[in-house]
Design a protein around this motif. Sequence first.
Motif, mmCIF file in Angstrom:
data_model
loop_
_atom_site.group_PDB
_atom_site.id
_atom_site.type_symbol
_atom_site.label_atom_id
_atom_site.label_comp_id
_atom_site.label_asym_id
_atom_site.label_seq_id
_atom_site.Cartn_x
_atom_site.Cartn_y
_atom_site.Cartn_z
ATOM 1 N N LEU B 36 74.119 -30.420 57.978
ATOM 2 C CA LEU B 36 75.070 -29.608 57.273
ATOM 3 C C LEU B 36 75.380 -30.408 56.131
ATOM 4 C CD1 LEU B 36 77.681 -27.517 59.947
ATOM 5 C CD2 LEU B 36 75.683 -27.152 58.175
ATOM 6 N N ARG B 39 73.662 -28.944 53.255
ATOM 7 C CA ARG B 39 73.900 -27.135 52.539
ATOM 8 C C ARG B 39 75.359 -26.321 52.911
ATOM 9 N NH1 ARG B 39 69.579 -24.738 55.392
ATOM 10 N NH2 ARG B 39 71.056 -23.233 55.461
ATOM 11 N N ASP B 40 76.367 -27.521 53.738
ATOM 12 C CA ASP B 40 77.780 -26.227 53.750
ATOM 13 C C ASP B 40 78.154 -26.886 52.539
ATOM 14 O OD1 ASP B 40 78.791 -29.391 53.458
ATOM 15 O OD2 ASP B 40 79.218 -28.716 56.020
ATOM 16 N N ARG B 42 80.022 -29.651 50.776
ATOM 17 C CA ARG B 42 80.998 -30.057 51.029
ATOM 18 C C ARG B 42 82.071 -30.584 50.303
ATOM 19 N NH1 ARG B 42 80.456 -33.396 56.846
ATOM 20 N NH2 ARG B 42 79.121 -31.736 57.185
ATOM 21 N N LEU B 67 83.419 -12.414 54.850
ATOM 22 C CA LEU B 67 82.761 -13.726 53.624
ATOM 23 C C LEU B 67 81.867 -14.070 54.466
ATOM 24 C CD1 LEU B 67 84.903 -15.794 51.533
ATOM 25 C CD2 LEU B 67 85.643 -16.995 53.337
ATOM 26 N N LEU B 68 81.156 -14.254 54.156
ATOM 27 C CA LEU B 68 79.594 -14.292 54.380
ATOM 28 C C LEU B 68 78.686 -13.730 55.044
ATOM 29 C CD1 LEU B 68 79.435 -18.795 54.138
ATOM 30 C CD2 LEU B 68 79.477 -16.825 52.755
ATOM 31 N N PHE B 125 88.285 -21.997 46.684
ATOM 32 C CA PHE B 125 87.844 -22.089 47.902
ATOM 33 C C PHE B 125 87.018 -21.217 47.682
ATOM 34 C CE2 PHE B 125 88.892 -18.710 51.544
ATOM 35 C CZ PHE B 125 87.998 -19.802 52.784
ATOM 36 N N TYR B 128 83.938 -22.691 46.118
ATOM 37 C CA TYR B 128 83.653 -23.767 47.134
ATOM 38 C C TYR B 128 82.371 -22.521 47.872
ATOM 39 C CZ TYR B 128 83.491 -24.881 51.923
ATOM 40 O OH TYR B 128 83.190 -25.310 53.186
ATOM 41 N N VAL B 129 83.150 -21.572 48.934
ATOM 42 C CA VAL B 129 82.044 -20.550 49.653
ATOM 43 C C VAL B 129 80.821 -20.232 49.118
ATOM 44 C CG1 VAL B 129 82.197 -19.230 51.007
ATOM 45 C CG2 VAL B 129 84.344 -20.663 51.378
ATOM 46 N N VAL B 132 77.947 -22.539 49.726
ATOM 47 C CA VAL B 132 77.295 -22.253 50.370
ATOM 48 C C VAL B 132 75.980 -22.699 50.588
ATOM 49 C CG1 VAL B 132 77.835 -22.744 53.912
ATOM 50 C CG2 VAL B 132 79.321 -22.237 51.842
ATOM 51 N N ASN B 133 74.725 -23.022 51.517
ATOM 52 C CA ASN B 133 73.195 -22.091 51.283
ATOM 53 C C ASN B 133 73.244 -21.618 52.630
ATOM 54 O OD1 ASN B 133 70.430 -21.671 51.619
ATOM 55 N ND2 ASN B 133 70.178 -24.012 52.086
ATOM 56 N N THR B 134 73.409 -19.812 52.280
ATOM 57 C CA THR B 134 73.184 -19.143 52.949
ATOM 58 C C THR B 134 71.515 -18.390 53.004
ATOM 59 O OG1 THR B 134 73.787 -17.593 51.466
ATOM 60 C CG2 THR B 134 75.694 -18.039 52.564
ATOM 61 N N GLU B 135 70.823 -19.546 53.303
ATOM 62 C CA GLU B 135 69.433 -18.933 53.044
ATOM 63 C C GLU B 135 69.096 -17.062 52.489
ATOM 64 O OE1 GLU B 135 67.022 -19.819 55.160
ATOM 65 O OE2 GLU B 135 67.974 -21.428 54.803
ATOM 66 N N GLY B 136 69.964 -17.454 50.913
ATOM 67 C CA GLY B 136 69.561 -16.491 50.412
ATOM 68 C C GLY B 136 69.873 -14.874 50.612
ATOM 69 N N TRP B 137 71.542 -14.880 51.516
ATOM 70 C CA TRP B 137 72.420 -13.919 51.914
ATOM 71 C C TRP B 137 73.845 -14.031 51.274
ATOM 72 C CZ3 TRP B 137 77.052 -11.925 52.678
ATOM 73 C CH2 TRP B 137 76.790 -10.108 53.495
#
Lengths: 458, 143
Positions: B36, B39-40, B42, B67-68, B125, B128-129, B132-137
């Motif tokens: 993580l 990816r996240d 932080r 959220l995501l 916030f 920051y979100v 996050v690495n969301t795989e392209g979503w």
Amino acid sequence: MKYQSQSVAKLYFIAAIGLFVGQILFGVIMGLQYVIGDFLFPYIPFNVARMVHTNLLIVWLLFGFMGASYYLVPEEAERELYAPWLAKLLFWIFLFAGAATILGYLLVPYAELAKLTMNDLLPTMGREFLEQPTITKIGIVIVVLGFLFNVGMTVLTGRKTVVTIVLLTGLTGLAVFFLFAFYNPVNIVLDKYFWWWVVHLWVEGVWELIMGAILAFVLIKITGVDREVIEKWLYIIIALTLISGIIGTGHHYFWIGAPSYWQWFGSIFSALEPIPFFVMTLFAFNVVNKRRREHPNKVATLWALGTAVMAFLGAGVWGFLHTLAPVNYYTHGTQITAAHGHMAFYGAYVMIVLTIISYSMPIMRGRVANGPKAQVLEMWSFWLMTVSMVFITLFLTGAGILQVYLQRYSDTPLGFMVVQEKIELFYWMREIAGVIFLIGLIVYIMSFFVKHDDEVTA
Amino acid sequence: MKETFTKGMARNIYYGGSLFFLLLFFALTFDTVSELPDRDNRQAINESVTLGKKVWEVNNCIGCHTLLGEGAYFAPELGNVVKRYGSKAAVKAFIMSRPAAGIPGRRSMPQFNLTEEELQGVADFLEYVGGVNTEGWPPNIQG
């Protein structure tokens, strides 16, 4: 009723049905807010109505599971409940805590409620389904531990059957995984990752054990089929549940920051998740077909078969519909999810609780089964609620497909609110189906007040 | 389902299978948690983001928004809202501008009367979100 202490279940079931009514009323309110955006605004904004709707569902299902346990455990263990007074005490504590929490949602702004309940000391509020104030969560833990102790002691000091062991395993898992509700890091990925340990491992894990155990108990009673046969089915079902469902958690880890291998693990294992539900359907029909007695409670049999079929459709088929990562890439967080959520919860958990209520309530009221009039009325409620839930699901699926296309799939994607207006028709249709569900629920409650006719109970 | 497949065998598959896959799940979780940090996002977490998450939670934003992709489906996705609006200032301006009495006939976000610090926190916030690495979503900017 074989043991006097089984009757504490009645309290739990009455409370469950009462809260169920509240849940549906707020569902109808939310459905209307989808099309008349300012309905009840700013007094009951959508988020509050939704919290009440989902939290009431969770609480009344827990009342249902507890009632089911108090009813079936003494009968299986062949002894009175370890501490009937504790069951009654915990009932009032849980009801009070639940009612106070719901009133808190409705009467005070949520931020105010957080302040009043000192959320800062241990912040756990404001996450989907886990909106309860921290103090309520602690209350839930205490109630569940007391309940587990009571049921556990009854099982351990009595006859142990596969049904009670599976039930106890499911209930213990419910308690253990709820503890992750107290873990709320600032890191949103860790927050979400472990939030699913409560939500997914409950509804696609340990709750299925509880469901399986309750269904097995009712089928043993109404069909008279050999316990050995039913227990073998139960083991197969719960084995398939956990083998597919645990790694199946991965279908929630596709797009929230977790590594990409979850797209493989999640897709493959959650594609297997319909299998245990399919086996449950085979099981229910097989056992009812091989019944060795004609139990006079026909409507309980209808619920038992109904829950197996609807759980397979709602959890199994509608779950599979959007569980593969390439599909979920487009459907994630749309009305498709809402469609699946509605039929899965109704089919698996609402209906299993109504199954055990349908079987046990007449017995607790001093008869083997209700008279034909009451049963026919209850059957009407079964069909009204079940068919309207199918339509709620279909309309939401229609809305979801259009939403996915217009907002995410077409060459010229439109904004969220623009799309919402374009799919309004489906929300109106869903609302009508929701009102019919409410009518079905009213008919269900009326069936308890049909004057009893003694002829059939012999 | 005949006698060749006994209850004991079914029981063993249940215990063995569950235990095996539970352990595999723990192992994958361990690996996930160790991956993580890359990816996240932080490193973006600071005091303002921490405050922002708190404001996000105590106003129950998830009760309408996703959220995501997780949450309620009544209001737009917010994981990419800073990108969609173009700036944090625009996000803050939107939150501030909500009419307390709502908009006749339409969905409208409540007026939360946030302080400047809280507003900044929410915007930080959400930014920051968004990192996050969301795989392209999500598939496109509309969320």
